[in-house]
Design a protein around this motif. Structure first.
Motif, PDB file in Angstrom:
ATOM      1  N   CYS A 144      69.946  59.482 -41.786  1.00 10.66           N
ATOM      2  CA  CYS A 144      70.791  58.926 -40.731  1.00 10.66           C
ATOM      3  C   CYS A 144      69.960  57.918 -39.941  1.00 10.66           C
ATOM      4  CB  CYS A 144      71.305  60.042 -39.822  1.00 10.66           C
ATOM      5  SG  CYS A 144      70.034  60.840 -38.820  1.00 10.66           S
ATOM      6  N   SER A 145      70.592  57.196 -39.063  1.00 10.89           N
ATOM      7  CA  SER A 145      69.915  56.153 -38.295  1.00 10.89           C
ATOM      8  C   SER A 145      68.786  56.721 -37.436  1.00 10.89           C
ATOM      9  CB  SER A 145      70.931  55.429 -37.408  1.00 10.89           C
ATOM     10  OG  SER A 145      70.289  54.486 -36.601  1.00 10.89           O
ATOM     11  N   ASN A 146      69.058  57.836 -36.737  1.00 11.44           N
ATOM     12  CA  ASN A 146      68.050  58.398 -35.838  1.00 11.44           C
ATOM     13  C   ASN A 146      66.812  58.866 -36.596  1.00 11.44           C
ATOM     14  OD1 ASN A 146      69.722  57.953 -33.681  1.00 11.44           O
ATOM     15  ND2 ASN A 146      70.460  60.054 -33.552  1.00 11.44           N
ATOM     16  N   CYS A 147      66.978  59.575 -37.689  1.00  7.82           N
ATOM     17  CA  CYS A 147      65.834  60.082 -38.452  1.00  7.82           C
ATOM     18  C   CYS A 147      65.058  58.942 -39.100  1.00  7.82           C
ATOM     19  CB  CYS A 147      66.293  61.091 -39.502  1.00  7.82           C
ATOM     20  SG  CYS A 147      66.923  62.622 -38.770  1.00  7.82           S
ATOM     21  N   ASN A 148      65.762  57.939 -39.602  1.00  8.45           N
ATOM     22  CA  ASN A 148      65.100  56.784 -40.198  1.00  8.45           C
ATOM     23  C   ASN A 148      64.264  56.039 -39.152  1.00  8.45           C
ATOM     24  OD1 ASN A 148      64.655  54.965 -42.441  1.00  8.45           O
ATOM     25  ND2 ASN A 148      65.947  53.520 -41.334  1.00  8.45           N
ATOM     26  N   THR A 149      64.823  55.874 -37.951  1.00 15.39           N
ATOM     27  CA  THR A 149      64.103  55.204 -36.868  1.00 15.39           C
ATOM     28  C   THR A 149      62.891  56.028 -36.445  1.00 15.39           C
ATOM     29  OG1 THR A 149      66.147  54.187 -36.116  1.00 15.39           O
ATOM     30  CG2 THR A 149      64.336  54.252 -34.543  1.00 15.39           C
ATOM     31  N   ALA A 150      63.053  57.351 -36.339  1.00 19.09           N
ATOM     32  CA  ALA A 150      61.944  58.215 -35.925  1.00 19.09           C
ATOM     33  C   ALA A 150      60.781  58.119 -36.905  1.00 19.09           C
ATOM     34  CB  ALA A 150      62.424  59.660 -35.809  1.00 19.09           C
ATOM     35  N   LEU A 151      61.072  58.174 -38.202  1.00 19.52           N
ATOM     36  CA  LEU A 151      60.009  58.049 -39.199  1.00 19.52           C
ATOM     37  C   LEU A 151      59.310  56.700 -39.086  1.00 19.52           C
ATOM     38  CD1 LEU A 151      61.439  59.566 -42.497  1.00 19.52           C
ATOM     39  CD2 LEU A 151      59.761  60.554 -40.955  1.00 19.52           C
ATOM     40  N   GLY A 152      60.084  55.667 -38.896  1.00 20.79           N
ATOM     41  CA  GLY A 152      59.516  54.326 -38.786  1.00 20.79           C
ATOM     42  C   GLY A 152      58.651  54.163 -37.551  1.00 20.79           C
TER      43      GLY A 152
END
Length: 174
Positions: A144-152
């Motif tokens: 999802c957007s939030n998890c992808n952003t957090a990893l990045g």
């Protein structure tokens, strides 16, 4: 350094850490037969049916239920028929160029994850992101957007993620 994905090239090239560049040059990218096959939209047409213009949704012959967007035309003449595009088909061109994936593979990955984010499990039927390793370029899953952003934002760094977990545990205990 990364190795060019074109079979007969074998050249190594430098990339930015956040890039998923797979080919050493545009010439190699467009000459690669695997990528050309993925990018040929004429093989399978994304035919739309049950178009609901107000909800911007339809059923695609390839992707199933999908969101749609108005097809851009060069003329803004009011008598011109409005045409719609399958958003998944548009994103599929990016998946092919960036990750070497076709629509069927991405939809298979999504079904394998039960249409949820690989980290939090939230439903990602409409808005999802292909997660990849920035060092090797290998695809890891769909987020999802939030998890992808957090990893990045944490730089795909395991130690930083563990430190964030410890921080949250300490804060919760206090």
């Amino acid at each position: 350094m990364r190795l060019c994905k074109r079979d007969d090239c074998g050249q190594r090239f430098r990339i930015h850490a956040s890039s998923n560049k797979r080919y050493c040059s545009p010439g190699c990218r467009w000459a690669c037969p695997k990528l050309r096959k993925l990018l040929e939209p004429s093989l399978v047409k994304h035919q739309l049916s049950d178009v609901d213009e107000s909800a911007r949704s339809a059923t695609c012959s390839v992707c199933g239920p999908t969101s749609i967007r108005r097809r851009t035309t060069k003329t803004k003449h009011p008598a011109v028929e409005v045409r719609w595009r399958c958003r998944t088909a548009e994103r599929a061109r990016d998946w092919a160029r960036q990750y070497g994936l076709d629509v069927a593979t991405v939809l298979e990955m999504l079904e394998g994850q039960e249409r949820g984010c690989a980290i939090c499990g939230r439903d990602v039927a409409e808005r999802f992101y292909i997660d990849h390793c920035h060092a090797s370029g290998a695809v890891r899953g769909i987020l999802c957007s939030n998890c992808n952003t957090a990893l990045g934002l944490l730089g795909d760094d395991v130690e930083r993620m563990e430190a964030a977990i410890q921080y949250l545990k300490r804060a919760r205990a206090a």
